[in-house]
Design a protein around this motif. Sequence first.
Motif, PDB file in Angstrom:
ATOM      1  N   ASP A 207       0.805  -1.222   0.000  1.00  0.00           N
ATOM      2  CA  ASP A 207       0.000   0.000   0.000  1.00  0.00           C
ATOM      3  C   ASP A 207       0.836   1.270   0.000  1.00  0.00           C
ATOM      4  OD1 ASP A 207       1.038  -0.258   2.525  1.00  0.00           O
ATOM      5  OD2 ASP A 207      -0.838   0.173   3.584  1.00  0.00           O
ATOM      6  N   ALA A 208       2.161   1.143  -0.080  1.00  0.00           N
ATOM      7  CA  ALA A 208       3.024   2.330  -0.015  1.00  0.00           C
ATOM      8  C   ALA A 208       3.100   3.070  -1.346  1.00  0.00           C
ATOM      9  CB  ALA A 208       4.438   1.942   0.442  1.00  0.00           C
ATOM     10  N   ALA A 209       2.759   2.402  -2.436  1.00  0.00           N
ATOM     11  CA  ALA A 209       2.846   3.046  -3.757  1.00  0.00           C
ATOM     12  C   ALA A 209       1.646   2.629  -4.601  1.00  0.00           C
ATOM     13  CB  ALA A 209       4.153   2.675  -4.446  1.00  0.00           C
ATOM     14  N   PRO A 210       0.446   3.064  -4.222  1.00  0.00           N
ATOM     15  CA  PRO A 210      -0.757   2.618  -4.939  1.00  0.00           C
ATOM     16  C   PRO A 210      -0.819   3.106  -6.379  1.00  0.00           C
ATOM     17  CG  PRO A 210      -1.291   4.360  -3.361  1.00  0.00           C
ATOM     18  CD  PRO A 210       0.122   3.950  -3.086  1.00  0.00           C
ATOM     19  N   GLY A 211      -0.070   4.139  -6.711  1.00  0.00           N
ATOM     20  CA  GLY A 211      -0.095   4.645  -8.085  1.00  0.00           C
ATOM     21  C   GLY A 211       0.847   3.925  -9.017  1.00  0.00           C
ATOM     22  N   ALA A 212       1.600   2.952  -8.502  1.00  0.00           N
ATOM     23  CA  ALA A 212       2.570   2.225  -9.329  1.00  0.00           C
ATOM     24  C   ALA A 212       2.053   0.836  -9.638  1.00  0.00           C
ATOM     25  CB  ALA A 212       3.903   2.143  -8.598  1.00  0.00           C
TER      26      ALA A 212
ATOM     27  N   ALA B  34      -8.703   7.562 -19.702  1.00  0.00           N
ATOM     28  CA  ALA B  34      -9.250   7.928 -18.388  1.00  0.00           C
ATOM     29  C   ALA B  34      -8.798   9.307 -17.917  1.00  0.00           C
ATOM     30  CB  ALA B  34      -8.842   6.876 -17.356  1.00  0.00           C
ATOM     31  N   ARG B  35      -7.590   9.720 -18.354  1.00  0.00           N
ATOM     32  CA  ARG B  35      -7.017  10.996 -17.907  1.00  0.00           C
ATOM     33  C   ARG B  35      -7.141  11.159 -16.379  1.00  0.00           C
ATOM     34  NH1 ARG B  35      -4.989  14.704 -22.092  1.00  0.00           N
ATOM     35  NH2 ARG B  35      -5.268  13.485 -23.978  1.00  0.00           N
ATOM     36  N   PRO B  36      -6.502  10.280 -15.611  1.00  0.00           N
ATOM     37  CA  PRO B  36      -6.659  10.332 -14.156  1.00  0.00           C
ATOM     38  C   PRO B  36      -6.119  11.633 -13.573  1.00  0.00           C
ATOM     39  CG  PRO B  36      -4.840   8.880 -14.767  1.00  0.00           C
ATOM     40  CD  PRO B  36      -5.551   9.243 -16.040  1.00  0.00           C
ATOM     41  N   ALA B  37      -6.731  12.059 -12.470  1.00  0.00           N
ATOM     42  CA  ALA B  37      -6.283  13.271 -11.783  1.00  0.00           C
ATOM     43  C   ALA B  37      -4.913  13.039 -11.165  1.00  0.00           C
ATOM     44  CB  ALA B  37      -7.284  13.657 -10.702  1.00  0.00           C
ATOM     45  N   ARG B  38      -4.201  14.148 -10.930  1.00  0.00           N
ATOM     46  CA  ARG B  38      -2.898  14.058 -10.283  1.00  0.00           C
ATOM     47  C   ARG B  38      -3.070  13.450  -8.888  1.00  0.00           C
ATOM     48  NH1 ARG B  38       1.108  15.505 -14.084  1.00  0.00           N
ATOM     49  NH2 ARG B  38       3.080  15.449 -12.986  1.00  0.00           N
ATOM     50  N   LEU B  39      -2.161  12.567  -8.520  1.00  0.00           N
ATOM     51  CA  LEU B  39      -2.256  11.868  -7.247  1.00  0.00           C
ATOM     52  C   LEU B  39      -1.508  12.618  -6.149  1.00  0.00           C
ATOM     53  CD1 LEU B  39      -1.405   8.325  -8.664  1.00  0.00           C
ATOM     54  CD2 LEU B  39      -3.686   9.188  -8.110  1.00  0.00           C
ATOM     55  N   ALA B  40      -1.920  12.408  -4.908  1.00  0.00           N
ATOM     56  CA  ALA B  40      -1.133  12.893  -3.776  1.00  0.00           C
ATOM     57  C   ALA B  40       0.088  11.995  -3.638  1.00  0.00           C
ATOM     58  CB  ALA B  40      -1.961  12.864  -2.504  1.00  0.00           C
ATOM     59  N   PRO B  41       1.254  12.543  -3.256  1.00  0.00           N
ATOM     60  CA  PRO B  41       2.442  11.699  -3.080  1.00  0.00           C
ATOM     61  C   PRO B  41       2.159  10.580  -2.073  1.00  0.00           C
ATOM     62  CG  PRO B  41       3.059  14.014  -3.064  1.00  0.00           C
ATOM     63  CD  PRO B  41       1.554  13.975  -3.051  1.00  0.00           C
ATOM     64  N   PRO B  42       2.438   9.331  -2.426  1.00  0.00           N
ATOM     65  CA  PRO B  42       2.122   8.203  -1.546  1.00  0.00           C
ATOM     66  C   PRO B  42       3.169   8.013  -0.442  1.00  0.00           C
ATOM     67  CG  PRO B  42       3.154   7.407  -3.533  1.00  0.00           C
ATOM     68  CD  PRO B  42       3.014   8.896  -3.708  1.00  0.00           C
ATOM     69  N   GLY B  43       2.935   7.010   0.394  1.00  0.00           N
ATOM     70  CA  GLY B  43       3.835   6.735   1.510  1.00  0.00           C
ATOM     71  C   GLY B  43       5.256   6.426   1.085  1.00  0.00           C
ATOM     72  N   ALA B  44       5.436   5.894  -0.121  1.00  0.00           N
ATOM     73  CA  ALA B  44       6.772   5.565  -0.607  1.00  0.00           C
ATOM     74  C   ALA B  44       7.690   6.781  -0.587  1.00  0.00           C
ATOM     75  CB  ALA B  44       6.690   5.010  -2.026  1.00  0.00           C
TER      76      ALA B  44
END
Length: 369
Positions: free
Chosen positions: A308-313, A331-341
């Motif tokens: 769960d440390a890098a959900p965007g990867a 989909a053009r996903p929205a910018r993500l918040a920086p994850p725990g990684a």
Amino acid sequence: MKVLHVITGLAAGGAEQQLRALLPYMNARCEVAVLTGLGVMAEAIRKAGVPVHQLDMHGNRDVRAVGRLARLMRAGRYEVVHAHLYRACVYGRLAARLANVPAIVATEHSIGYERIEGRRITMAIRQLYLASELLGHTTVAVSRAVADRLVAWGIPRSRIVVIANGIDGAAFGYDPRLRQRTRAALGLPMDAFVVGGVGRLEHGKRFDLLIEAMKSAGDAEDPRMVLLLVGAGSLRRRLEALARAIGVERRVIFTGESADMRGMLSAMDVLAAPSEEETFGLAAVEALAAGLPVLYGTCPAIDDLPRDAAPGARRVTQGELGAEIRALAAARPARLAPPGAVRLYDIRHQVDQLEALYRRLLGATANKE
């Protein structure tokens, strides 16, 4: 504590970027010695107030550079020499021994199963590395994968310390103004979906797969999907020829080296790293800090973390890459918040571990005396 970092060159590669990022956070008084060319990182390091010494080494067989380096070490009275990259590790450790430097450290950034820093590993390269390793006190591996490869080469695990690379997450944070400015400078439409690739243009990065994926990801003439390759290397002409051969040359932009990674990452919509073999994967962590989704082939930096440390990867196979890019473009996903990684790889953790290692080695040397 006075430390001399010795590095082969200062182009905009992962190890060079890592050294530049480390220096402002170190409590030790640091200087840098570069064996070959200065590159774009040298100016950034000097702007931060760190002296950079150029050794003007001419090729791998310029053994006179060892004498020049040893003289620099004696004159500077460094307590620690820390070498980075193959040639600097070989020559730096030898020079440090000749100069009687109390603590000698080397970081292994780029060892693969078949290649080291883009070069195919030969018996001579391996033997020279192993011989020079004995001249140092400790070898730092940037991931568990690197430590395992060093052990497989015959280096005792007791001589290896794993200290992961780190980043300053804030230095890569997404900036919409930088996105607009960088896209304008590169001639990229603001509505384009930009796939990014970051790293040396060498075999191990497999940017050929990324170029081929662009053909399957969309219309070869569609300017709204663009591949942005940030980096320099020996394969640039071959990659340009591949783009022409499959008809996507208008959708592939080669930027060369760049010291403005925040701007480049802000301009992207996804980072794709199709490497089949990596030692860490620094670009992937930087992309996560910039809020980008990351598609990767192999990346110890992500694989070593909790799930769960890098959900965007997301790990993808070569065959899936084009379809994954096409799905993200739709989909053009929205910018993500920086994850725990990003927090787990905070560069301050790396600095603390390195300086603790320096102190331990200096203490051990003092006790022997």
